[in-house]
Design an enzyme around this catalytic site. Structure first.
Site, PDB file in Angstrom:
ATOM      1  CD  GLU A 167       4.724  60.526 -25.394  1.00 32.63           C
ATOM      2  OE1 GLU A 167       5.256  60.517 -24.259  1.00 32.63           O
ATOM      3  OE2 GLU A 167       4.786  61.502 -26.146  1.00 32.63           O
ATOM      4  NE  ARG A 178      -6.638  46.402 -10.238  1.00 32.12           N
ATOM      5  CZ  ARG A 178      -5.875  46.107  -9.183  1.00 32.12           C
ATOM      6  NH1 ARG A 178      -6.410  45.498  -8.128  1.00 32.12           N
ATOM      7  NH2 ARG A 178      -4.590  46.380  -9.184  1.00 32.12           N
ATOM      8  CB  ALA A 206      -2.737  51.122 -22.992  1.00 32.84           C
ATOM      9  CB  SER A 234       5.838  51.915 -16.375  1.00 33.16           C
ATOM     10  OG  SER A 234       7.031  52.132 -15.661  1.00 33.16           O
ATOM     11  CD  GLU A 292       1.995  51.508 -29.082  1.00 28.92           C
ATOM     12  OE1 GLU A 292       1.285  52.432 -29.522  1.00 28.92           O
ATOM     13  OE2 GLU A 292       1.586  50.339 -28.931  1.00 28.92           O
ATOM     14  NE  ARG A 304       9.833  53.740 -16.657  1.00 28.28           N
ATOM     15  CZ  ARG A 304       9.369  54.120 -15.471  1.00 28.28           C
ATOM     16  NH1 ARG A 304       8.982  55.364 -15.285  1.00 28.28           N
ATOM     17  NH2 ARG A 304       9.261  53.245 -14.484  1.00 28.28           N
ATOM     18  N   GLY A 358       5.337  41.901  -5.008  1.00 25.77           N
ATOM     19  CA  GLY A 358       4.637  41.540  -3.774  1.00 25.77           C
ATOM     20  C   GLY A 358       3.126  41.540  -3.897  1.00 25.77           C
TER      21      GLY A 358
END
Length: 343
Positions: free
Chosen positions: A204, A317, A263, A240, A220, A222, A286
């Site tokens: 992937e 988070r 991931a 990503s 793994e 993008r 931002g």
């Protein structure tokens, strides 16, 4: 004078006799004046950046010229090309400027994938408008307006014309397989990708053109156009990185060495060395980030862009407040050496 690049290759033309793609087995970066002068006398090169179509007879002469200059691969290719009926081209780039022909564009993409230049190491402005949308098939590249007719002809001849993809950029491995890499799904690495030695691209994983890895890395997720990933970093599954074509503007998004993008995480600002972004956390430039001291106490709130390129950071988070937090992270990512030892 100093020349930027020189290459001999084959080309594919459409029914309008226009070149739609070109393959260069051994492009030369910064060729010597003597080599360019010798080739210029054969192919009638004058000056500047030119794409010159040549005859098999000229290719035969070029074989001797490359041999004299110690370039055995181009000499061998030129000798074989002299017996071919494929269109042959020589591209000479005196300077690194915006490409003005399809062959120039393909040469520059192949310079990157051959690791002769790094992403952002050559001018690619306007390349989207220059390249043709092509059907990449088991019978070679076909200009898209000609595909339907070619499919009919193939069926009537008892063949099936298989279309692998429709795109302006082909897969890299149809032109070059860099040494020391593993690519699980070759369709997910475009020509113009820079795949550093030791890199593993899982099924992937994806690497766009003018982007890639500097050395041994695990991909793994993008890597978007324009993004550069440092050695020994890990782009986790589904992760990503926002590139210059996906909302990042002209800011070069990069990831430093020994960093981890967890991931399904993502970033839209440059990440420094030895940084970690926890799984599932997407941070744009931002995004407001709460800075914590070594005791986990709140210090100040900043925008992520203010942390661009800063090393040794851990982004997470807070599961209670939902706020993005950042604290010092002194643990470098260690890739599984067994995954890269057989590249």
């Amino acid at each position: 004078m100093a020349y930027f690049s020189l290459a001999l290759g084959t080309a594919t033309k459409n029914r309008d006799n226009k070149i739609i793609e070109a393959f260069f087995p051994n492009p030369v970066l910064e060729p010597s004046d003597n080599l360019v002068t010798a080739i210029a006398s054969i192919v009638k090169y004058s000056n500047g950046n030119e794409t010159l179509e040549i005859t098999p007879e000229q290719s035969s002469e070029l074989a001797s010229t490359f041999e004299m200059h110690g370039d055995k691969l181009n000499a061998s290719f030129a000798a074989k090309a002299s017996q071919s009926d494929k269109p042959l081209v020589v591209v000479i780039l005196a300077t690194d400027e915006k490409p003005t022909s399809v062959a120039e564009g393909y040469l520059k993409l192949q310079l990157i994938s051959n690791r002769l230049v790094k992403p952002h190491g050559t001018v690619l402005d306007g390349i989207f408008g220059l390249l043709h949308n092509i059907a990449w098939t088991n019978e070679g590249p076909i200009d898209l307006p000609e595909l339907a007719e070619r499919q009919i002809d193939a069926r009537l001849a008892g063949r099936v014309l298989s279309v692998d993809c429709v795109d302006k950029f082909p897969k890299m491995v149809d032109y070059i397989v860099p040494s020391g890499v593993r690519i699980a799904d070759t369709s997910r690495v475009r020509l113009g990708a820079h795949v550093g030695e030791g890199t593993t691209v899982m099924h992937e994983g994806f690497i766009n053109f003018n982007a890639g890895t500097q050395g041994a890395s695990m991909v793994e997720g993008r890597i978007s156009a324009g993004v550069v990933v440092g050695s020994h970093s890990d782009i986790g599954g589904g992760a990503s990185i926002m590139g210059t074509l996906s909302g990042g503007g002209k800011v070069v998004i990069s990831i430093g060495e020994s960093s981890l993008l967890g991931a399904n995480a993502g970033i839209g600002f440059p990440l420094g060395d030895r940084c970690t972004v926890e799984a599932g956390l997407y941070i744009t430039e931002g995004s407001k980030v709460q800075m914590l001291d070594s005791n986990g106490q709140e210090v100040e709130t900043v925008k992520a862009r203010e942390l661009a390129g800063v090393s040794d950071l851990l982004f997470r988070r807070n599961s209670i407040t939902g706020r993005i937090e950042c604290l010092a992270n002194k643990t470098a990512v260690e890739l599984n050496s067994e995954l890269h030892s057989n590249n």
